[in-house]
Design a protein around this motif. Structure first.
Motif, PDB file in Angstrom:
ATOM      1  N   SER A 137      43.268  35.346  29.315  1.00 10.51           N
ATOM      2  CA  SER A 137      43.443  34.022  28.724  1.00 10.51           C
ATOM      3  C   SER A 137      43.732  34.072  27.239  1.00 10.51           C
ATOM      4  O   SER A 137      44.001  33.035  26.624  1.00 10.51           O
ATOM      5  CB  SER A 137      42.210  33.151  28.977  1.00 10.51           C
ATOM      6  OG  SER A 137      41.041  33.780  28.492  1.00 10.51           O
ATOM      7  N   THR A 140      41.389  36.414  21.962  1.00 12.10           N
ATOM      8  CA  THR A 140      40.017  36.088  21.582  1.00 12.10           C
ATOM      9  C   THR A 140      39.038  36.434  22.695  1.00 12.10           C
ATOM     10  O   THR A 140      38.024  37.116  22.476  1.00 12.10           O
ATOM     11  CB  THR A 140      39.914  34.597  21.223  1.00 12.10           C
ATOM     12  OG1 THR A 140      40.816  34.310  20.148  1.00 12.10           O
ATOM     13  CG2 THR A 140      38.503  34.230  20.808  1.00 12.10           C
ATOM     14  N   GLU A 141      39.351  35.971  23.890  1.00 13.69           N
ATOM     15  CA  GLU A 141      38.460  36.215  25.026  1.00 13.69           C
ATOM     16  C   GLU A 141      38.437  37.700  25.415  1.00 13.69           C
ATOM     17  O   GLU A 141      37.369  38.243  25.775  1.00 13.69           O
ATOM     18  CB  GLU A 141      38.909  35.364  26.215  1.00 13.69           C
ATOM     19  CG  GLU A 141      38.813  33.865  25.970  1.00 13.69           C
ATOM     20  CD  GLU A 141      40.004  33.268  25.229  1.00 13.69           C
ATOM     21  OE1 GLU A 141      40.031  32.040  25.043  1.00 13.69           O
ATOM     22  OE2 GLU A 141      40.920  34.021  24.822  1.00 13.69           O
ATOM     23  N   GLU A 145      35.144  40.254  25.475  1.00 10.19           N
ATOM     24  CA  GLU A 145      34.738  41.009  26.666  1.00 10.19           C
ATOM     25  C   GLU A 145      34.663  42.504  26.383  1.00 10.19           C
ATOM     26  O   GLU A 145      33.700  43.173  26.768  1.00 10.19           O
ATOM     27  CB  GLU A 145      35.733  40.745  27.794  1.00 10.19           C
ATOM     28  CG  GLU A 145      35.406  41.484  29.087  1.00 10.19           C
ATOM     29  CD  GLU A 145      36.427  41.222  30.182  1.00 10.19           C
ATOM     30  OE1 GLU A 145      36.331  41.868  31.236  1.00 10.19           O
ATOM     31  OE2 GLU A 145      37.331  40.382  29.987  1.00 10.19           O
ATOM     32  N   ARG A 151      29.481  35.520  22.569  1.00  8.02           N
ATOM     33  CA  ARG A 151      30.236  34.351  22.135  1.00  8.02           C
ATOM     34  C   ARG A 151      30.999  34.665  20.857  1.00  8.02           C
ATOM     35  O   ARG A 151      30.453  35.279  19.939  1.00  8.02           O
ATOM     36  CB  ARG A 151      29.313  33.149  21.892  1.00  8.02           C
ATOM     37  CG  ARG A 151      30.104  31.851  21.736  1.00  8.02           C
ATOM     38  CD  ARG A 151      29.176  30.641  21.647  1.00  8.02           C
ATOM     39  NE  ARG A 151      28.222  30.563  22.733  1.00  8.02           N
ATOM     40  CZ  ARG A 151      28.510  30.175  23.974  1.00  8.02           C
ATOM     41  NH1 ARG A 151      29.755  29.865  24.298  1.00  8.02           N
ATOM     42  NH2 ARG A 151      27.571  30.121  24.892  1.00  8.02           N
ATOM     43  N   THR A 288      39.104  35.984  14.538  1.00  6.53           N
ATOM     44  CA  THR A 288      38.052  35.929  15.554  1.00  6.53           C
ATOM     45  C   THR A 288      36.718  36.208  14.887  1.00  6.53           C
ATOM     46  O   THR A 288      36.471  37.320  14.403  1.00  6.53           O
ATOM     47  CB  THR A 288      38.299  36.940  16.686  1.00  6.53           C
ATOM     48  OG1 THR A 288      39.618  36.761  17.202  1.00  6.53           O
ATOM     49  CG2 THR A 288      37.294  36.738  17.810  1.00  6.53           C
TER      50      THR A 288
END
Length: 335
Positions: A137, A140-141, A145, A151, A288
């Motif tokens: 996605s 950033t995501e 991970e 977060r 980020t």
């Protein structure tokens, strides 16, 4: 602290060249024309980058990066990561999705080991990575991970603005449910902490948007402000945070209000970013927050229609490299 630097004693920044069919490789080529406060090392296929340099008329030499060789004007240091299949400008190929992700993985590993002081990312194409069967996605995501970070917070900087997001790449229909008290509190804590630690703001002032028109109009246009946002703000204010809001988003970006804050927290992607991109497109930077490493990025996409033309503007990449260096220095001074 970084355990690797070049022979000229400049800390190293990893610059991932992104989607090979997009403008990332040719933007990275332009880094060789300037002297940087930290030494950029481009991660990508050396032959691809050399070919894009030649096609865009850039006179430079591409060499395999070696920390014992000093930086030189007109020489681009490339940490070679081979393509899976040959790449054509403007033509996406899912076969190279693994290559794109390998650049990110190598940069993350180098930042975590101390080899690199931070990482800067050229644009990737989310759709083609998903077509390759890899759920993706966004940067950033993925970075969250891969670093095991519970977060993170996306913040864009440009045009004199800092705009962070409570939610990122979600359908609008999913935004309200995603803004829980825990999410909002964690987001504000991360934003507050990193504004202090990475931007040198001892007592950050944060403007917080409401979710609904007119910030809910006292509950007549939605209750998210009353039920979620206000209680969180009151709790954090009691701890000493300077938080103004919830503010109606349609008037939050007027000069008088912006002067009262160091950053804005928007509730969703298209609430805050259109204003920032209007003010700074082509020179903005995506950051980020919350990661154990420094990461910045360009504020634009792969621009497949410009790929290979030599006409893509490197302004956002240049700004991202400068900001990554500033953030890395701040982190080193206040670990």
């Amino acid at each position: 602290m970084w355990n690797t630097a070049s022979i000229d004693h400049k800390p190293l920044l990893a610059v991932t060249s992104g989607e090979p069919a997009g403008v990332g490789p040719e933007l990275c080529v332009r880094l060789a024309a300037r002297d940087w406060p930290m030494r950029p090392v481009v991660l990508g296929d050396a032959d691809l980058i050399a070919a894009r340099a030649a096609a865009s008329g850039q006179k430079l030499r591409v060499r395999e990066f070696a920390p014992d060789e000093p930086a030189q004007s007109g020489v681009l240091d490339v940490l070679h990561c081979p393509l899976v299949v040959a790449a054509q400008p403007g033509r996406l190929d899912p076969a190279n999705a693994a290559y794109v992700l390998s650049l990110l993985d190598r940069a993350i590993a180098g930042c975590r080991s101390g080899e690199f002081a931070g990482m800067v990312t050229a644009p990737v194409h989310k759709g083609v990575i998903n077509e390759a069967g890899v759920p993706f996605s966004g940067h950033t995501e993925y970075l969250a991970e891969q670093t095991g970070t519970a977060r993170v917070v996306m913040m864009l900087i440009g045009g004199g603005l800092r705009v962070a997001l409570a939610t990122t790449h979600l359908p609008l229909s999913a935004v309200s449910a995603a803004i829980t008290p825990a999410v909002l509190e964690d987001t504000l804590r991360i934003l507050h902490r990193d504004l202090a630690a990475r931007f040198g703001l001892a007592a950050p002032r944060i403007l917080v948007a409401g979710l609904n028109p007119h910030a809910g109009e006292g509950g007549h246009m939605g209750r998210e402000e009353i039920d979620v946002i206000v209680p969180v703000l009151e709790r954090l204010r009691a701890e000493g945070m300077q938080l103004l809001g919830p503010l109606p988003a349609d008037t939050m970006f007027v000069p008088h209000t912006l002067q009262q804050g160091d950053a804005v927290l928007a509730m969703y992607h298209d609430q805050g970013l259109p204003v920032l991109k209007y003010a700074s497109f082509g020179g903005g930077v995506n950051v980020t927050l919350g990661l154990p490493i420094v990461r910045t990025s360009v504020d634009h996409g792969t621009a497949l229609d410009l790929a290979g033309s030599g006409r893509a503007d490197p302004g956002s990449l240049f700004a991202a490299v400068e900001l990554a260096a500033q953030m890395a220095r701040a982190c080193s001074a206040h670990p």
